[in-house]
Design a protein around this motif. Structure first.
Motif, short mmCIF file in Angstrom:
data_model
loop_
_atom_site.label_atom_id
_atom_site.label_comp_id
_atom_site.label_asym_id
_atom_site.label_seq_id
_atom_site.Cartn_x
_atom_site.Cartn_y
_atom_site.Cartn_z
N ILE A 91 29.96 35.82 41.62
CA ILE A 91 30.61 36.96 40.97
C ILE A 91 30.02 38.25 41.54
O ILE A 91 28.79 38.41 41.59
N MET A 93 30.22 42.24 40.74
CA MET A 93 30.66 43.14 39.68
C MET A 93 30.57 44.59 40.12
O MET A 93 29.53 45.06 40.59
N TYR A 124 43.86 41.34 33.57
CA TYR A 124 42.49 40.97 33.22
C TYR A 124 41.83 42.19 32.59
O TYR A 124 41.86 43.29 33.17
N VAL A 275 34.49 35.68 42.87
CA VAL A 275 35.22 36.50 41.91
C VAL A 275 34.82 37.96 42.13
O VAL A 275 33.64 38.31 42.06
N THR A 277 35.30 41.54 40.43
CA THR A 277 35.78 42.11 39.18
C THR A 277 35.01 43.39 38.86
O THR A 277 34.13 43.81 39.62
N TRP A 278 35.35 43.99 37.75
CA TRP A 278 34.78 45.27 37.33
C TRP A 278 34.32 45.15 35.89
O TRP A 278 34.94 44.45 35.08
N ASP A 279 33.23 45.83 35.57
CA ASP A 279 32.69 45.69 34.21
C ASP A 279 33.64 46.26 33.16
O ASP A 279 33.82 45.70 32.08
N THR A 299 40.88 41.96 39.07
CA THR A 299 40.04 40.78 39.30
C THR A 299 40.71 39.88 40.33
O THR A 299 41.88 39.52 40.19
N ASN A 317 40.31 37.99 29.87
CA ASN A 317 39.22 38.95 29.73
C ASN A 317 37.92 38.31 30.20
O ASN A 317 37.92 37.20 30.73
N HIS A 318 36.79 39.00 29.99
CA HIS A 318 35.51 38.47 30.45
C HIS A 318 35.17 37.13 29.79
O HIS A 318 34.53 36.27 30.41
N LEU A 321 36.71 34.36 31.79
CA LEU A 321 35.98 33.98 33.00
C LEU A 321 34.80 33.08 32.65
O LEU A 321 34.54 32.07 33.33
#
Length: 353
Positions: A91, A93, A124, A275, A277-279, A299, A317-318, A321
Motif C-alpha cells: 500500500i 498512501m 472509494y 494499492v 490510495t489517499w488518506d 484508489t 472505504n478504508h 480495503l
C-alpha cells in the motif's frame, strides 16, 4: 430149463439195476448250475407325494464388514476464492486529494497511466477527517474515537500486523524521512500522524518488534535487492512526496521511481497487489453508513490478478480495503471490517487462464 431161465432173468435184472445205479451216480456227481435269477419286477417311480419334504437351502455370504462400493471419481474444478491469496500486498498512501483532482490531471501522467491500465475504484471513500483517524481505520478497523492528529493518543488494541504475524507472514512499514526505526517525534519532513503503526501499544511498546518492522524508506531498496520483501508492505512518502506540502507533479515523479522498483520485483509482479490510495479527500463525502466521510479518493489496484482497464463503481472505504486484505489471507476481521455494511472488494479480480 426153468431154473436156467430164472437165472437169466435174474442176471438181466441185476445188469439193469447196476446200469440204473451207475446213471444215478453220474447225475449226482455232475456240477450244479445255478438257475438264472428270476427277473425282478420293475421299480416303480415313487409318487412325488411319497418323497420326503426337504427344505431348500440357498447358500449365502455374510461379509465381516460392510463393503461400500467406491464412487466413480469425477473431475471437479476447485472453486476460486473471492479474493486472490496474494503473496505480497503493498500500500502506498498519499495525502489530501479528491479523486477529481487526480484522475485526468495532466500533472499526474504516471498515476493516470496505471489507473487506466489496471483497475480504478471510482467510489472509494475515506472514513473521516483529518489524517490520523483514517490511517488507524485502515490497519485497526476503527478510529478509536480519535478525531485529531494527536501525538500521544495511543491505542491498546490489536491491528493488522498482529494478525499477519500470527498467520506466519511478514510485514514492514517504510516511512520516508524517518530519522531512525520506530521514531515517535515530528521532523521537518516526517510526521508520526502518517505512521499509524506506532500508535498501537502491542507494536510501539515492544522495542525490538517496533525497530525491526517500523523502518525508514531507505531499507526498502535493500529488501528488494536481496529478495526480502515482506508479505505486507505499507509505504508512507515524506510530507513533500505524499502531496501534503508539495504539488501533484512531485508526487507523480516520486511514484514513477518507486513503482518501477516495486514492479521489477518478480514475486510482486507475478503474485502481488499494489494499492495506490489517499488518506482523505477535501470533502466530507462518505459511504456505507459511515457519515460524515472523509472524501472520495482515487484508489488504484495493480496486479496480474485484476481486470485490465477496468473501473469499479462499487462504494468502498478504508474498512473495505482492510476487509479485503484479511479475506485474501484468511485472517480475522478487525473492528468495522467485520460489519455487514462494509463492502468487500470482489469485482476487480480476474485470474489468468
Amino acid at each position: 430149463m426153468l431154473s436156467r431161465n430164472i437165472r437169466l432173468m435174474f442176471s438181466g435184472a441185476c445188469q439193469f439195476l447196476a446200469l440204473l445205479l451207475f446213471m444215478v451216480g453220474l447225475i449226482a456227481c455232475a456240477p450244479r448250475v445255478a438257475a438264472p435269477p428270476s427277473p425282478s419286477p420293475p421299480l416303480e417311480t415313487p409318487s412325488p407325494t411319497l418323497l420326503p419334504q426337504v427344505a431348500s437351502v440357498t447358500p449365502s455370504f455374510t461379509p465381516s464388514a460392510t463393503v461400500t462400493p467406491l464412487p466413480t471419481p469425477t473431475m471437479t474444478a476447485t472453486p476460486r476464492p473471492v479474493v486472490p491469496a496474494f503473496r505480497h500486498i503493498v500500500i502506498l498512501m498519499f495525502e489530501n486529494r479528491e479523486i477529481t483532482r487526480v484522475i485526468g490531471n495532466p500533472q499526474m501522467p504516471v498515476y493516470n497511466r496505471w489507473a487506466s491500465e489496471y483497475t480504478l475504484l471510482t467510489r472509494y471513500y475515506a472514513i473521516t477527517r483529518p489524517s490520523l483517524p483514517n490511517y488507524l481505520a485502515l490497519i485497526g478497523g476503527d478510529t478509536f474515537g480519535i478525531r485529531t492528529n494527536c501525538i500521544d493518543c495511543y491505542v491498546n488494541a490489536p491491528s493488522l500486523p498482529d494478525l499477519i504475524e500470527a498467520s506466519g507472514r511478514t510485514w514492514k512499514t517504510y516511512q520516508e524521512a524517518m530519522p531512525q526505526p520506530c521514531y515517535l517525534q515530528y521532523t521537518r519532513r516526517y510526521a508520526p500522524k502518517h505512521n499509524p503503526f506506532i500508535y498501537f501499544d502491542p507494536i510501539r511498546t515492544d522495542t525490538e518488534r517496533c525497530q525491526n518492522h517500523v523502518v525508514a524508506l531507505g531499507e526498502l531498496e535493500n529488501d528488494l535487492a536481496t529478495g526480502q520483501l515482506p508479505n505486507f508492505v505499507f509505504i508512507t512518502p515524506d510530507l513533500c512526496n505524499s502531496g501534503h506540502d508539495c504539488g501533484l507533479d512531485v508526487v507523480d515523479a516520486w511514484l514513477d521511481t518507486w513503482l518501477q522498483r516495486l514492479w521489477a520485483y518478480p514475486a510482486l509482479a507475478q503474485e502481488g497487489l499494489i494499492v495506490l490510495t489517499w488518506d482523505e479527500g477535501q470533502s466530507e463525502q462518505g459511504c456505507c453508513g459511515f457519515e460524515p466521510g472523509g472524501g472520495r479518493v482515487a484508489t488504484v489496484l495493480i496486479s496480474p490478478w485484476v481486470k485490465r482497464g477496468f473501473q469499479d463503481d462499487t462504494p468502498y472505504n478504508h474498512y473495505s480495503l482492510l476487509k479485503t486484505i484479511a479475506t485474501a489471507w484468511n485472517l480475522p476481521l478487525l473492528g468495522h471490517a467485520a460489519d455487514a455494511q462494509t463492502p468487500l472488494i470482489v469485482a476487480p479480480w480476474e485470474w489468468p487462464e
